[in-house]
Design a protein around this motif. Structure first.
Motif, PDB file in Angstrom:
ATOM      1  N   VAL A 139       0.848  -1.202   0.000  1.00 26.23           N
ATOM      2  CA  VAL A 139       0.000   0.000   0.000  1.00 26.23           C
ATOM      3  C   VAL A 139       0.881   1.249   0.000  1.00 26.23           C
ATOM      4  N   ARG A 140       1.889   1.264   0.863  1.00 28.25           N
ATOM      5  CA  ARG A 140       2.790   2.422   0.952  1.00 28.25           C
ATOM      6  C   ARG A 140       3.543   2.619  -0.371  1.00 28.25           C
ATOM      7  N   TYR A 141       4.040   1.546  -0.924  1.00 34.94           N
ATOM      8  CA  TYR A 141       4.822   1.652  -2.153  1.00 34.94           C
ATOM      9  C   TYR A 141       3.948   2.141  -3.309  1.00 34.94           C
ATOM     10  N   CYS A 142       2.776   1.550  -3.467  1.00 42.00           N
ATOM     11  CA  CYS A 142       1.896   1.932  -4.579  1.00 42.00           C
ATOM     12  C   CYS A 142       1.452   3.387  -4.455  1.00 42.00           C
ATOM     13  N   HIS A 143       1.144   3.823  -3.254  1.00 45.18           N
ATOM     14  CA  HIS A 143       0.725   5.215  -3.071  1.00 45.18           C
ATOM     15  C   HIS A 143       1.860   6.167  -3.422  1.00 45.18           C
ATOM     16  N   GLU A 144       3.055   5.867  -2.917  1.00 39.33           N
ATOM     17  CA  GLU A 144       4.205   6.736  -3.191  1.00 39.33           C
ATOM     18  C   GLU A 144       4.516   6.787  -4.678  1.00 39.33           C
ATOM     19  N   MET A 145       4.509   5.632  -5.321  1.00 37.09           N
ATOM     20  CA  MET A 145       4.827   5.600  -6.748  1.00 37.09           C
ATOM     21  C   MET A 145       3.744   6.277  -7.585  1.00 37.09           C
ATOM     22  N   SER A 146       2.488   6.160  -7.178  1.00 40.63           N
ATOM     23  CA  SER A 146       1.408   6.790  -7.945  1.00 40.63           C
ATOM     24  C   SER A 146       1.507   8.312  -7.869  1.00 40.63           C
ATOM     25  N   PHE A 150       5.129  19.118  -3.192  1.00 41.36           N
ATOM     26  CA  PHE A 150       5.678  20.381  -3.686  1.00 41.36           C
ATOM     27  C   PHE A 150       7.182  20.228  -3.936  1.00 41.36           C
ATOM     28  N   ARG A 151       7.632  20.855  -5.014  1.00 35.81           N
ATOM     29  CA  ARG A 151       9.072  20.880  -5.313  1.00 35.81           C
ATOM     30  C   ARG A 151       9.469  22.293  -5.721  1.00 35.81           C
ATOM     31  N   GLN A 178       4.267   9.974  -7.393  1.00 34.57           N
ATOM     32  CA  GLN A 178       5.413  10.328  -8.230  1.00 34.57           C
ATOM     33  C   GLN A 178       5.054  10.325  -9.706  1.00 34.57           C
ATOM     34  N   GLU A 179       4.238   9.355 -10.124  1.00 36.25           N
ATOM     35  CA  GLU A 179       3.804   9.316 -11.522  1.00 36.25           C
ATOM     36  C   GLU A 179       3.001  10.574 -11.871  1.00 36.25           C
ATOM     37  N   MET A 180       2.120  10.979 -10.972  1.00 38.16           N
ATOM     38  CA  MET A 180       1.355  12.195 -11.226  1.00 38.16           C
ATOM     39  C   MET A 180       2.240  13.430 -11.152  1.00 38.16           C
TER      40      MET A 180
END
Length: 814
Positions: free
Chosen positions: A577-584, A722-723, A586-588
């Protein structure tokens, strides 16, 4: 199939980038729905695994299945967002799911014969006969002629009944909903379960074996007792008073009585008790003991180790005239006789008692010797039920380990306070502090508040369902021999018996001292061994779920920058769950690059700010009328996060230079030598919006800011990423600006990380209004810091700017 999806992805990225953005966004939104479901389930499972909620184990299995589906959904949607990039992730899901499935497996059960066994052999087959029958079987094997004859209808017969009537799935579906403390659901589901058993049919094979048992072992008995004997009953967990026993049963009614005993397995108090002790439904499979009915002249219980009237260890014999049902249900105060422990027990002369309700001295000595012998044979003090029939014959009805509870753990020193009441009978030791609550009726019992000291007329079995809420009990009638007292001792709940109503008031704060038989005003620290906030968690609960913790809820991926933050590093569903949320996210976050890929269908935003901004609507980000316009104004935007951010960015206190267009000056200088139009999309800022989503890349000269946010009604899905990078001043000045931005964002709830001249910040899982406020602060921050790097020269400058910024923001955006 995967190769085709990868090919379509790359073709779309060049030929139809707008459609690719839409596809990513749609997958992202679905992924976040799964993410919310998964995290709710993880939280529920953690409460269950660590004893914060008391649910049936079937509930854990149901939640595991739901969690597995949610995680699989997240993996699938992440793959849709970028086919081929996460190609090993589904294999890791399958590996973890296989481990999780093994952790929730239940022990196999059998519905094959034997369906009955003789009581004399029950001690050799406790897995078939249950605790009560197994203990009596051992008494038989030890040569006690006082043990009743009879036979056992085995646990296998119970499973045969369930299979024959197709009840397995019906039982599990109801157990999935049960929670200790949720009285309405518990009562409704248990009633439905009992009705299933009462309306069921005893399998023909079981019927035949019961008839054989009746003719073989109970041929001369006219009236029978059909008694519960669940697998975990009468062991270190007593289950005292939890299950039904049918008395005075005619031979022709044995099958109906047997079904009532099976149905009694699912009464609310028995289910609550089982769950609270960390036992599964199969752990308490119901066997039944069929024995002759005794025409009792007197009956009662013996505690082979029990304090006498002088608080010395003795053999305590409690008795009533006739049957002992009124004794164990707590409705009458029994007569107690105390005998010394040893080879030749004798009556304790200091403890006078009413001999009319107890057998004569010779029989009392015989009872005491029997209890002491059983203590020696079983290796622990015994709680033995006895009866003396009309002919003067002594019968052993039941024996089990004596539940001594936590009394030995209490250190009782000198108490400075004076008691309100003292000299009460001690039914269960320990101590507790709480407010007095009078509970005389069933309705009042059902409303017992958390941490109460309950004052009640008798120690009713109905109190058992609410035992976890109580810090103490005071009853007008009852004794240590009641079922409730037995359970209370296991749970460390002090129970006193005596008339105290005249001394206490509703809501009065008192301390109950179960060791001294006294009640004190207020919370007396010297007495207390447990506070009103403590909850006793059975070690069996932690053990029951210990194998499920690692594959289901344990979080190993704690650092997104860690070496293990990859599919192979996932060890649990929580990790996935943590990995998929973080990667999603990042994709956005990487939706738009410097080429502005996918923005050809965008609309120019008309603004008084010296910015060139193009926006594209993915889903209801614009007002409906904006669809016909080539350019839009801020009034045409319906995106919640864009509105919030734009509010801060356009704050009227900010001064913008009229002769300077903020764009990508570095790219402008590199590519055109000053000949490209300043309105070019290559140099502009970009935004992708929906009703609750914002992705924005703003170019401020030689630095840029990137915001990615979801701001909706589901707080678990909301986030702001934010970046900030670059700048036109020297490196040291840029670093000072990053220090200022970082301190501001930390002040307003962000986590930040700085690498070189780039800062990343993240905030998540806040409600709609809080997320919108963060976006407004972020917009104001972007406006304030445009040229700040030019004027910052020291940390003192940073501190001064920080104080001024917070002062300006407070009361406006926060």
């Amino acid at each position: 199939m995967q190769t085709l999806e990868i090919a379509k992805f790359w073709i779309q990225s060049w030929l139809s980038p707008r459609r690719l953005l839409q596809r990513k966004y749609e997958a992202f939104k679905v992924l976040l729905e799964y993410d919310s479901q998964a995290l709710e389930l993880v939280a529920d499972l953690e409460e269950l695994f660590y004893g914060r909620r008391l649910l049936d184990r079937s509930h854990a299995v149901c939640m595991y299945r739901q969690l597995s589906l949610a995680v699989a959904g997240m993996v699938g949607e992440l793959e849709k967002m970028h086919p081929g990039k996460f190609k090993n992730l589904y294999d890791e899901y399958l590996r973890i799911n296989e481990q999780a499935a093994r952790s929730v497996e239940s022990a196999e059960v059998t519905s094959e014969p034997p369906f009955t066994i003789p009581l004399a052999a029950a001690g050799d087959f406790p897995h078939l006969s249950g605790g009560k029958a197994a203990n009596l079987g051992r008494v038989h094997a030890l040569g006690y002629t006082e043990a009743l004859p009879g036979f056992v209808v085995t646990a296998n017969a119970f499973h045969a009944f369930v299979e024959h009537n197709n009840l397995r799935s019906k039982i599990e579906s109801r157990l999935c909903r049960m929670e200790v403390g949720n009285i309405s659901v518990l009562s409704a589901m248990s009633l439905e379960l009992q009705e299933l058993f009462l309306s069921g049919e005893v399998p023909p094979g079981v019927v035949a074996d019961i008839e054989i048992g009746l003719s073989t072992y109970l041929d001369g008995a006219e009236l029978l007792a059909v008694r519960s004997s669940a697998l975990a009953e009468d062991s270190e967990i007593s289950f005292a008073g939890q299950y039904a026993s049918e008395l005075n049963v005619n031979r022709s009614d044995v099958l109906e009585a047997y079904k009532r005993v099976l149905a009694g397995k699912y009464c609310p108090r028995a289910i609550s008790y089982r769950i609270s002790n960390g036992l599964t439904d199969n752990d308490t499979t119901m066997a039944a003991l069929i024995v002759p009915m005794i025409d009792a002249r007197s009956s009662g219980v013996i505690y082979s180790m029990d304090p006498d009237c002088m608080s010395r260890d003795s053999v305590g014999i409690y008795g009533v005239s006739g049957l002992g049902a009124s004794l164990v249900d707590g409705s009458v105060v029994p007569v107690k006789g105390s005998l010394s422990r040893g080879k030749n027990p004798r009556l304790v002369s200091e403890c006078a008692f009413d001999r009319s309700a107890l057998p004569d001295e010779k029989m009392l000595i015989r009872l005491a010797k029997c209890a002491l012998n059983l203590e020696e044979q079983f290796g622990c003090p015994q709680d033995m039920e006895w009866a003396v029939d009309s002919e003067g014959q002594f019968h052993i009805l039941q024996t089990r380990p004596l539940q001594q509870g936590k009394e030995k753990e209490t250190v009782h020193g000198l108490i400075a306070a004076m008691p309100i009441v003292e000299g009460l009978e001690r039914a269960a030791g320990g101590a507790g502090c709480g407010e007095i609550y009078f509970a005389s009726t069933g309705a009042e019992i059902s409303r017992i508040p958390e941490g109460a000291i309950v004052v009640t007329p008798t120690l009713k079995p109905s109190l058992l369902s609410f035992a976890a809420k109580m810090n103490g009990v005071i009853a007008s009638a009852g004794s240590r021999a009641s079922h409730f007292s037995s359970v209370a001792r296991e749970m460390g709940i002090p129970v006193l018996v005596g008339e105290v109503s005249a001394h206490l008031e509703q809501g009065q704060l008192v301390t109950v001292d179960g060791m001294a038989g006294a009640i004190y005003a207020g919370c007396v620290k010297d007495v207390l061994t447990r506070s009103s906030l403590d909850v006793h968690i059975s070690p069996r609960i932690l053990e029951l779920y210990s194998k499920m913790v690692e594959p289901l809820v344990h979080l190993n991926l704690v650092d997104p920058q860690g070496d293990n933050f990859n599919p192979a590093g996932c060890r649990s569903f929580h990790d996935l769950v943590r990995y998929c949320h973080e990667m999603s996210v990042q994709e956005m976050f990487s939706l738009v690059d410097k080429r502005g890929l996918g923005m050809r269908c965008s609309k120019r935003l008309q603004t008084e700010l010296p910015l060139v901004v193009y926006l594209i609507d993915l889903d209801r980000g614009f007002e409906s009328a904006a669809g016909r316009k080539k350019e839009i104004s801020p009034a045409d935007i319906s995106s919640v996060p864009m509105h919030a951010f734009w509010k801060g960015l356009t704050d009227e206190r900010i001064t913008w230079p009229e002769d300077m267009v903020h764009m990508d000056w570095e790219e402008f200088d590199r590519m055109s030598a000053g000949f490209l139009s300043k309105d070019s999309k290559i140099l502009a800022s970009y935004g992708i919006i929906s009703e609750d989503y914002l992705h924005l890349l703003i170019r401020f000269g030689y630095h840029f800011s990137e915001i990615d946010s979801l701001c909706g009604d589901v707080s678990t899905q909301n986030y702001v990423k934010f970046r900030f990078k670059g700048g036109g001043a020297g490196f040291d000045n840029r670093i000072l600006r990053l220090e200022f931005i970082s301190r501001v964002l930390i002040h307003y709830g962000f986590e930040t990380e700085t690498r070189g001249d780039m800062l990343d910040a993240f905030s998540s899982r806040m409600d709609h209004d809080s997320t919108a406020k963060q976006l407004a602060v972020l917009g104001y921050l972007m406006a304030v810091t445009r040229m700040m790097d030019m004027r910052l020269n020291s940390s003192d400058d940073v501190a001064r700017e920080l104080e001024a910024f917070i002062s300006a923001v407070e009361g406006v955006y926060v």
